[in-house]
Design an enzyme around this catalytic site. Sequence first.
Site, PDB file in Angstrom:
ATOM      1  N   CYS A 197      20.712  15.371 -18.295  1.00  0.00           N
ATOM      2  CA  CYS A 197      20.745  16.651 -19.000  1.00  0.00           C
ATOM      3  C   CYS A 197      20.969  16.491 -20.499  1.00  0.00           C
ATOM      4  O   CYS A 197      20.623  17.380 -21.276  1.00  0.00           O
ATOM      5  CB  CYS A 197      21.814  17.553 -18.402  1.00  0.00           C
ATOM      6  SG  CYS A 197      23.449  16.810 -18.300  1.00  0.00           S
ATOM      7  N   GLU A 215      28.151  23.440 -16.100  1.00  0.00           N
ATOM      8  CA  GLU A 215      27.543  22.394 -16.935  1.00  0.00           C
ATOM      9  C   GLU A 215      26.062  22.415 -16.616  1.00  0.00           C
ATOM     10  O   GLU A 215      25.655  22.012 -15.527  1.00  0.00           O
ATOM     11  CB  GLU A 215      28.191  21.035 -16.649  1.00  0.00           C
ATOM     12  CG  GLU A 215      27.914  19.990 -17.718  1.00  0.00           C
ATOM     13  CD  GLU A 215      26.632  19.229 -17.469  1.00  0.00           C
ATOM     14  OE1 GLU A 215      25.628  19.533 -18.154  1.00  0.00           O
ATOM     15  OE2 GLU A 215      26.629  18.342 -16.605  1.00  0.00           O
ATOM     16  N   LYS A 239      29.818  20.411  -2.294  1.00  0.00           N
ATOM     17  CA  LYS A 239      28.469  20.594  -1.764  1.00  0.00           C
ATOM     18  C   LYS A 239      27.501  19.747  -2.581  1.00  0.00           C
ATOM     19  O   LYS A 239      27.049  20.144  -3.648  1.00  0.00           O
ATOM     20  CB  LYS A 239      28.027  22.057  -1.812  1.00  0.00           C
ATOM     21  CG  LYS A 239      26.731  22.284  -1.014  1.00  0.00           C
ATOM     22  CD  LYS A 239      25.928  23.447  -1.515  1.00  0.00           C
ATOM     23  CE  LYS A 239      25.094  23.135  -2.716  1.00  0.00           C
ATOM     24  NZ  LYS A 239      24.008  22.142  -2.468  1.00  0.00           N
ATOM     25  N   GLU A 252      13.237  22.180 -20.345  1.00  0.00           N
ATOM     26  CA  GLU A 252      13.770  20.905 -19.859  1.00  0.00           C
ATOM     27  C   GLU A 252      12.781  20.292 -18.870  1.00  0.00           C
ATOM     28  O   GLU A 252      12.506  20.873 -17.814  1.00  0.00           O
ATOM     29  CB  GLU A 252      15.126  21.133 -19.200  1.00  0.00           C
ATOM     30  CG  GLU A 252      15.846  19.852 -18.848  1.00  0.00           C
ATOM     31  CD  GLU A 252      17.259  20.118 -18.343  1.00  0.00           C
ATOM     32  OE1 GLU A 252      18.150  19.313 -18.668  1.00  0.00           O
ATOM     33  OE2 GLU A 252      17.474  21.110 -17.637  1.00  0.00           O
ATOM     34  N   ALA A 259      20.004  28.342 -12.241  1.00  0.00           N
ATOM     35  CA  ALA A 259      20.979  28.477 -11.158  1.00  0.00           C
ATOM     36  C   ALA A 259      22.346  28.852 -11.715  1.00  0.00           C
ATOM     37  O   ALA A 259      23.090  29.632 -11.106  1.00  0.00           O
ATOM     38  CB  ALA A 259      21.060  27.171 -10.371  1.00  0.00           C
ATOM     39  N   GLY A 260      22.692  28.304 -12.889  1.00  0.00           N
ATOM     40  CA  GLY A 260      23.983  28.615 -13.504  1.00  0.00           C
ATOM     41  C   GLY A 260      24.122  30.089 -13.839  1.00  0.00           C
ATOM     42  O   GLY A 260      25.218  30.660 -13.726  1.00  0.00           O
ATOM     43  N   GLY A 275      24.161  21.800 -12.863  1.00  0.00           N
ATOM     44  CA  GLY A 275      22.788  21.989 -12.415  1.00  0.00           C
ATOM     45  C   GLY A 275      21.981  22.728 -13.463  1.00  0.00           C
ATOM     46  O   GLY A 275      22.317  22.730 -14.651  1.00  0.00           O
ATOM     47  N   SER A 276      20.933  23.379 -13.025  1.00  0.00           N
ATOM     48  CA  SER A 276      20.008  24.017 -13.952  1.00  0.00           C
ATOM     49  C   SER A 276      20.620  25.273 -14.557  1.00  0.00           C
ATOM     50  O   SER A 276      21.494  25.920 -13.977  1.00  0.00           O
ATOM     51  CB  SER A 276      18.714  24.378 -13.233  1.00  0.00           C
ATOM     52  OG  SER A 276      18.931  25.462 -12.342  1.00  0.00           O
ATOM     53  N   THR A 277      20.124  25.637 -15.722  1.00  0.00           N
ATOM     54  CA  THR A 277      20.580  26.857 -16.370  1.00  0.00           C
ATOM     55  C   THR A 277      20.208  28.074 -15.544  1.00  0.00           C
ATOM     56  O   THR A 277      20.985  29.040 -15.454  1.00  0.00           O
ATOM     57  CB  THR A 277      19.992  26.950 -17.782  1.00  0.00           C
ATOM     58  OG1 THR A 277      20.504  25.858 -18.568  1.00  0.00           O
ATOM     59  CG2 THR A 277      20.360  28.255 -18.462  1.00  0.00           C
TER      60      THR A 277
END
Length: 492
Positions: free
Chosen positions: A293, A259, A185, A392, A241-242, A237-239
Amino acid sequence: MTIAADSSTDLDRTRFFIDGAWVAPKGTETHLALEAATEAPLGTASLGTDADIDAAVRAARRALDDGPWGRTTPAERAAAMRRFAEALAARGADTATLVSRENGMPIGLSNAFNGEAPAGLLNMYADQIETMPLEETRPSPSGSTVVRRAPVGVVGAITPWNYPQALAMMKIAPALAAGCTVVLKPSPETALDGYILGDAAVEAGLPPGVLNIVVAGRESGAALVSHPLVDKIAFTGSTAAGRIIGAECGRLIRRCTLELGGKSAAIVLDDVDLDTFVAGLDNACFQNNGQTCTVQSRILAPRSRYAEVVEAVAQFAREMVVGDPLDPAVTCGPMASKAQLDRVLGYLDLGRASDARLVTGGGRPANLSRGWFVEPTVFADVDNRERIAQEEIFGPVVTITPYDDDDEAVRIANDSEYGLGGSVWTTDEHRGLALARRVRTGTIGVNYYLQDLGAPFGGMKGSGIGRELGPEALGNYLEFQSIYASADHLDH
């Protein structure tokens, strides 16, 4: 300045790559991609629904459980991967150009990460799977045990827009090598280039369902994470979303590698050679217009040399060439989207409202009326507790913070929820290595920062779970199975 745009090229991608064929979407929603440097229409992509994700996952499941892929040998998979690599390499230059138009990446960097790296990763993991022993027999008290490494299963790969081809292949290549099947995706912000992978897969003769590609937003991405037929999620992706993905995978007892974001530190020691430091600033602190990142957007400088470090960084930022990312002379292209531009400009406002000192940049370039450009920006005298030093930004913005001694530098470097990248700059490499070992981060360079595709990559703390790249990445896509047998099987 004239920014080239090939308006005669039809880049629309209104079908999804599922089960080895290009199929019509089950929904009607589309995404209009705009060229980052011109804001002109670039192409239209369909956005997937939960039903599209379901079709892709079921195709991947069939390819694994009932199709030929689940029964292939490592040598057979390696041969298919090398054909896939050859097909991607033949498209490399065009792929790199398309990505630069989508997200503003300078073309030289795009050639390396989007044009060359995907084929290189496929070949690297093809070599590795051919030499990795997937079964071994061990003596046991009851006879023998066959210990085998088996594919983890169907992999849902969710990738961002900043290095779309390389980050996708960092998941696809080891997954295919291990014998897994994949549903990719890609991000809508780089909706167009992902389908090059599908074109190349067809040319390479990958069996239907081994690789499936559905561009979709967050809602359908959540459907991929939660799908009952998915065995593992690989996410970059972003923390924020992680955390959501990790929580869902934990609830489902589903394997995942995450990651995530970073806010890394470049530690400049008092014996630094400034020429070496300045030569490394592009890769370490400003790579891909700051949309990386691992960038060391926090520069820590010793008070004894603070003024000269600030001036050296500011001069480097002033001399960066901002403009058309397809121009090889340009070193800083635009932000990838209007939303990303607004995000970065918001942080510039925060910086100006703080006690930090704006040294250079701080806004949009006056000479560029189109495109999502931001001036390379340097804030000095930054307290590490400020938001611009803790959050970030993902743009060409660095902060500089003074410190008194090595212990304080390490403390400031570690005073972050993240731990992904970093660097130490010194003429004494032994001192640099000793200090690097004290920084809680997944990767760190001494006198340069350049990612090594053959070494494990990933983060500590809020920067993620697990590692990609290197031979270690194969372990993410393999499960151990122990088969208890009789002693007669010891030699087989």
